[in-house]
Every structure is written in C-alpha cells, then in structure tokens.
Motif scaffolding. Sequence first.
Motif, PDB file in Angstrom:
ATOM      1  N   PRO A 226       0.834  -0.826   0.148  1.00 26.93           N
ATOM      2  CA  PRO A 226      -0.050  -0.092   0.272  1.00 26.93           C
ATOM      3  C   PRO A 226       0.946   1.173   0.037  1.00 26.93           C
ATOM      4  O   PRO A 226       2.079   1.412   0.862  1.00 26.93           O
ATOM      5  CB  PRO A 226      -0.437  -0.288   1.247  1.00 26.93           C
ATOM      6  CG  PRO A 226      -0.204  -1.097   2.450  1.00 26.93           C
ATOM      7  CD  PRO A 226       0.848  -2.020   1.294  1.00 26.93           C
ATOM      8  N   ILE A 227       0.304   2.031  -0.597  1.00 30.87           N
ATOM      9  CA  ILE A 227       1.030   3.717  -0.736  1.00 30.87           C
ATOM     10  C   ILE A 227       0.330   4.273   0.122  1.00 30.87           C
ATOM     11  O   ILE A 227      -1.024   4.820  -0.448  1.00 30.87           O
ATOM     12  CB  ILE A 227       1.237   4.119  -2.541  1.00 30.87           C
ATOM     13  CG1 ILE A 227       1.515   3.186  -3.063  1.00 30.87           C
ATOM     14  CG2 ILE A 227       2.259   5.377  -2.312  1.00 30.87           C
ATOM     15  CD1 ILE A 227       2.814   2.482  -3.224  1.00 30.87           C
ATOM     16  N   PHE A 242       7.953  12.036   7.942  1.00 28.67           N
ATOM     17  CA  PHE A 242       8.620  11.159   7.311  1.00 28.67           C
ATOM     18  C   PHE A 242       9.600  10.718   8.232  1.00 28.67           C
ATOM     19  O   PHE A 242       9.568   9.842   8.094  1.00 28.67           O
ATOM     20  CB  PHE A 242       9.323  11.788   6.358  1.00 28.67           C
ATOM     21  CG  PHE A 242       9.465  11.015   4.858  1.00 28.67           C
ATOM     22  CD1 PHE A 242       8.535  10.471   3.920  1.00 28.67           C
ATOM     23  CD2 PHE A 242      10.537  10.796   4.976  1.00 28.67           C
ATOM     24  CE1 PHE A 242       8.847   9.343   3.125  1.00 28.67           C
ATOM     25  CE2 PHE A 242      11.463   9.738   3.939  1.00 28.67           C
ATOM     26  CZ  PHE A 242      10.116   9.040   3.250  1.00 28.67           C
ATOM     27  N   ASN A 243      10.312  11.773   8.639  1.00 26.90           N
ATOM     28  CA  ASN A 243      11.953  10.856   9.172  1.00 26.90           C
ATOM     29  C   ASN A 243      11.194   9.849  10.639  1.00 26.90           C
ATOM     30  O   ASN A 243      12.200   9.014  10.335  1.00 26.90           O
ATOM     31  CB  ASN A 243      12.487  11.975   9.914  1.00 26.90           C
ATOM     32  CG  ASN A 243      13.627  12.159   8.425  1.00 26.90           C
ATOM     33  OD1 ASN A 243      13.382  11.663   7.297  1.00 26.90           O
ATOM     34  ND2 ASN A 243      13.649  13.759   8.856  1.00 26.90           N
ATOM     35  N   ALA A 244       9.669  10.415  11.782  1.00 30.43           N
ATOM     36  CA  ALA A 244       9.428   9.358  12.314  1.00 30.43           C
ATOM     37  C   ALA A 244       9.215   8.417  12.289  1.00 30.43           C
ATOM     38  O   ALA A 244       9.411   7.718  12.816  1.00 30.43           O
ATOM     39  CB  ALA A 244       8.679  10.606  13.296  1.00 30.43           C
ATOM     40  N   ARG A 265       9.884   6.128   0.742  1.00 28.36           N
ATOM     41  CA  ARG A 265      10.933   4.061   1.501  1.00 28.36           C
ATOM     42  C   ARG A 265       9.270   3.563   2.339  1.00 28.36           C
ATOM     43  O   ARG A 265       8.191   3.471   2.645  1.00 28.36           O
ATOM     44  CB  ARG A 265      10.855   5.687   3.268  1.00 28.36           C
ATOM     45  CG  ARG A 265      12.445   7.179   2.781  1.00 28.36           C
ATOM     46  CD  ARG A 265      13.713   5.394   1.929  1.00 28.36           C
ATOM     47  NE  ARG A 265      14.732   6.445   2.126  1.00 28.36           N
ATOM     48  CZ  ARG A 265      15.500   7.322   1.237  1.00 28.36           C
ATOM     49  NH1 ARG A 265      14.196   7.653   0.534  1.00 28.36           N
ATOM     50  NH2 ARG A 265      15.911   8.582   0.986  1.00 28.36           N
ATOM     51  N   GLN A 266      10.200   2.693   2.893  1.00 24.02           N
ATOM     52  CA  GLN A 266       9.451   2.003   3.432  1.00 24.02           C
ATOM     53  C   GLN A 266       9.479   1.605   4.445  1.00 24.02           C
ATOM     54  O   GLN A 266       9.875   2.420   5.034  1.00 24.02           O
ATOM     55  CB  GLN A 266      10.094  -0.479   2.843  1.00 24.02           C
ATOM     56  CG  GLN A 266       9.328  -1.090   3.266  1.00 24.02           C
ATOM     57  CD  GLN A 266       9.412  -2.477   3.276  1.00 24.02           C
ATOM     58  OE1 GLN A 266       9.893  -3.659   3.740  1.00 24.02           O
ATOM     59  NE2 GLN A 266      10.190  -2.656   1.681  1.00 24.02           N
ATOM     60  N   MET A 267       7.990   1.377   5.161  1.00 23.27           N
ATOM     61  CA  MET A 267       7.784   1.361   6.621  1.00 23.27           C
ATOM     62  C   MET A 267       6.979   0.409   6.516  1.00 23.27           C
ATOM     63  O   MET A 267       6.612  -0.449   5.870  1.00 23.27           O
ATOM     64  CB  MET A 267       7.004   2.897   7.015  1.00 23.27           C
ATOM     65  CG  MET A 267       5.598   2.704   6.107  1.00 23.27           C
ATOM     66  SD  MET A 267       4.999   3.842   6.605  1.00 23.27           S
ATOM     67  CE  MET A 267       4.198   4.253   8.093  1.00 23.27           C
ATOM     68  N   ARG A 268       6.816  -0.173   8.029  1.00 15.57           N
ATOM     69  CA  ARG A 268       5.855  -1.019   8.540  1.00 15.57           C
ATOM     70  C   ARG A 268       4.689  -0.321   9.519  1.00 15.57           C
ATOM     71  O   ARG A 268       5.545  -0.044  10.171  1.00 15.57           O
ATOM     72  CB  ARG A 268       6.926  -2.419   9.139  1.00 15.57           C
ATOM     73  CG  ARG A 268       7.653  -3.149   8.514  1.00 15.57           C
ATOM     74  CD  ARG A 268       8.157  -4.536   9.118  1.00 15.57           C
ATOM     75  NE  ARG A 268       9.135  -5.255   8.416  1.00 15.57           N
ATOM     76  CZ  ARG A 268       8.125  -6.112   7.797  1.00 15.57           C
ATOM     77  NH1 ARG A 268       7.380  -6.392   7.912  1.00 15.57           N
ATOM     78  NH2 ARG A 268       9.259  -6.935   7.333  1.00 15.57           N
ATOM     79  N   ILE A 276       4.805   1.560   2.146  1.00 11.09           N
ATOM     80  CA  ILE A 276       5.723   2.691   1.073  1.00 11.09           C
ATOM     81  C   ILE A 276       5.151   4.321   1.806  1.00 11.09           C
ATOM     82  O   ILE A 276       3.743   4.436   1.264  1.00 11.09           O
ATOM     83  CB  ILE A 276       5.601   2.637  -0.072  1.00 11.09           C
ATOM     84  CG1 ILE A 276       6.263   1.151  -0.495  1.00 11.09           C
ATOM     85  CG2 ILE A 276       6.821   3.100  -1.087  1.00 11.09           C
ATOM     86  CD1 ILE A 276       6.856   1.075  -2.595  1.00 11.09           C
ATOM     87  N   LEU A 277       5.839   4.149   1.832  1.00 14.23           N
ATOM     88  CA  LEU A 277       5.698   6.357   1.968  1.00 14.23           C
ATOM     89  C   LEU A 277       6.329   7.114   1.313  1.00 14.23           C
ATOM     90  O   LEU A 277       7.067   6.915   0.949  1.00 14.23           O
ATOM     91  CB  LEU A 277       6.175   6.694   4.165  1.00 14.23           C
ATOM     92  CG  LEU A 277       5.596   7.893   4.915  1.00 14.23           C
ATOM     93  CD1 LEU A 277       3.940   7.681   4.859  1.00 14.23           C
ATOM     94  CD2 LEU A 277       6.419   7.675   5.761  1.00 14.23           C
TER      95      LEU A 277
END
Length: 456
Positions: A226-227, A242-244, A265-268, A276-277
């Motif tokens: 998901p985006i 975004f960094n957090a 960037r990928q995130m969980r 993906i963010l």
Amino acid sequence: MDIRRPDIIDPSHNAGSDEPRGEPTRVVVVVPVPKGGRGSDEAQLPVRTAEAKRDEAVGLAAAIELDVAEAVIVTLGTIRPATLIGKGKVDEIAGLVTAHGAGLVFVDAALSPVQQRNLEKAWSAKVVDRTGLILEIFGRRARTKEGSLQVELAHLSYQKSRLVRSWTHLERQRGGFGFLGGPGETQIEADRRMIQERITRIERELEQVTRTRRLHRESRRRVPYPIIALVGYTNAGKSTLFNALTSGGVLAQDLLFATLDPTLRQMRLPNGTKAILSDTVGFISDLPTMLVAAFRATLEEVIEADVILHVRDVSHDDTEAQAADVATILADLGIDPASRTLVEVWNKVDLLDAEGREEARNRAARGEDGRRPHFVSAATGEGIPELLAAIEDLIRADHERMTVTVPAADGRTLNWIHENTEVESRQALESGETRITLRIAPAKLQQLERRLTGTR
C-alpha cells in the motif's frame, strides 16, 4: 538569447549547487493585501491575516537566503494597472529601497510584465513577484534530473509569458538574401520561438520520466505494498513526520520548501504490514499554475495513493486558511478532500500550551464529516502510535479474512504468507500440515490462490 533558466536573484549563482556565494542580496519585501482579505471571488475561504501573509513572504525570501531589510504591508483599495499599488506607496517604497541600499524588491503578488517593468524603473532595483521567487526557490532546491526538468519547464513557461518589446538594437531580422529578402522575425518572435522549442524538448524528456514512473508504480503493484502519501502546506512538518515514520533521513528544517524532490521509503505498520511512504513537495497559497502542471507526474504518486495524510501545522495562526489552500490543490488534482482515505494529521501539538490544545480539540470536534484529526508531534513522537494504528485500520478495511491449510513441505508458501499477509493464528495439524488464519489484501488474493493450487 540564453533561454536556460536564469537565476533571478544572483546571476553568478549556480542553481542547485552548494557552492558558497558572496554577500546575500538585500531585499525590501512588499506585501499587497486586498481590502476584505482574499477577495470577493474567494469570500467563502478562510481569510489569511495580513501579518501571516507578511511572515510567509519573509519566509520565502529567507528560503533563498535573501537579507530582508524591511517588510511593508500595502492595503490595496484599487488595483493600478500600471504599478499595482498607488503612486504614494510607490514613492514611499522607493525611499526605503534607497535608504537600505536594496538591490531587489520582492512583491508578494502576481505582477504583469508591464507592472514589473514600471516598478523597476520607479525603484531603480530588480523586482521579482511571488511566482518568480517561488520558481527561483524550486530551481535551487531541485536535486534530481526530473526535478530540474520540471522547474525549467515551469520557468520557461513563465519567461515566455513575460516577453515584452524592449529591444532597441534590433527591430526586425531580415529573411532571405540581400535586398530580395522579405521581412524576417522580430527579436521577440525569435526569442519566443527559441523558448517554445526548448519547452517541447523538455516535455518530451518528461514524457519519458512519466513512463518510467508508471513502470515503477506497476512493479510496486505486483508486490504490492500500500502507498501512503504525505501532503500539506509547506513547513507543516511533513519531512519530520516522514523521518519519524521511516527513519528516512530526509532534510527537515524550519524553512519553506526545505525539500522538493519526492522521496519514497518502506515502512512497517504495527502488525507487520509493509507499506511505502511518499513525501511530496509542500503546497502554498497561490502556487503558480505552471508549477502544478510541471509537477503533475510527481503528484501522480499522491493521486494513486491508498492513504493520503494531510499534515497541518496546528500551531500556526493561519492553519485553517492553509488547509483550505491544500484542499483546493487536491481538488485540482481530482482528489476529494472528503474521501475516506484522506486523513488529517494535526502536527506540532508540542508547540501548543494547555489552552491551545483545548481550543484545537474543540475545533476538531466541530468537524462536519464526523471524522476526527489525529493530534501528533513528529518532533517528540506524541500521537505517532495512534496514527500508525489508524493507517493500518484504513488499509485493512477491505482485507479478506480467511483460513488456509499449507503442506509442511511448502516452506516457500509459508514464508510468502508471513511476508505478504497479516497472520492472526497458526496451528500445526497431526497430518503435518499447517492451518493459518490470516487477513489478506484483495490485490494479493489471486497470488495466494495460485500458490495453494500449485499454479505459480
């Protein structure tokens, strides 16, 4: 004529480079404010205060390292076709320019070519309007080839619209040979043709960029993750958030347009779901239309996102007006601000005192669509876990819950399930098979069925 994007502020500066420059250009900032706020055609939108407009104009100047000598608010009763503002104010500002030794005047409004030329004569200084300064900022912020092409396209469109007859050295070029040649092009026609040729070349290059982005999106759909896209007014704290969320290391400064080029960037999410963010360029009031058009390929990441986070600086006095400007741009992109997938994130709550927090929560409770914004501080981490949980709930809303049985020897399918679905329970059967209860996105359901039936 050199049709490459010129630097408006410092011709010797190489846009996009980090090389040191000399003394910053001293500038007088002029902020024209119509009587009654935004104007009759925009009376339904929240009114931005004159002081907030002045502060934003000063922030734009600071974003390009200009030395602001003075910022003047000018109330517009009647718009003058020749100079925008009245003669008395023109003379007053001329005195300020002389007194401060300013080489530049930034008029925080859209100026016609004639108005710009007349003001430059009256003030004996370079004059740049809001569109010109934003283009200059974007030109210096762009780091990727795509960003540079988009900015150059917007700048050439702006430059083409402002060609005026100001040459005395060459009235008309003669075509053909000797005395038999007919009338040729005027200098302005030649310049316009050269600019249009360069615009056509850049548009062809950007078409390739668009195709490449489309291929990247198609490859992500095959995964697919998901985006989640971040949008918001410039300096609302998108890059800090975004960094957090990703530890992405994106530049985050208290500066208008600190970041320009999009970053993914990928995130969980809390239950292990991968996503993906995407961080996008910040919006601003009166964003030049040519910039919106030039960056449309980039903004397609927002259009196709599964979840859009509208990040607002809740501590800003003009947060409502800023939100209205963002909603207008989203609507122009075909995104319904009332969409279920658009989540409001009220950032910078750490800057509010107890009274300010209570007032903000009262504003949130008055929301007409029944949805409540998420109060967070990207700087301190407050509210981030709750926001992540809400994002996951949105993404899981259309996921299907099912139970499958996987042979013990099929380790690849077991691994795929754990990587691509949310496993709720797992049970080893006496037969050696594994029974798994899971939730799966519709886009991945067909892939799972192929694996279970052995038709990969």
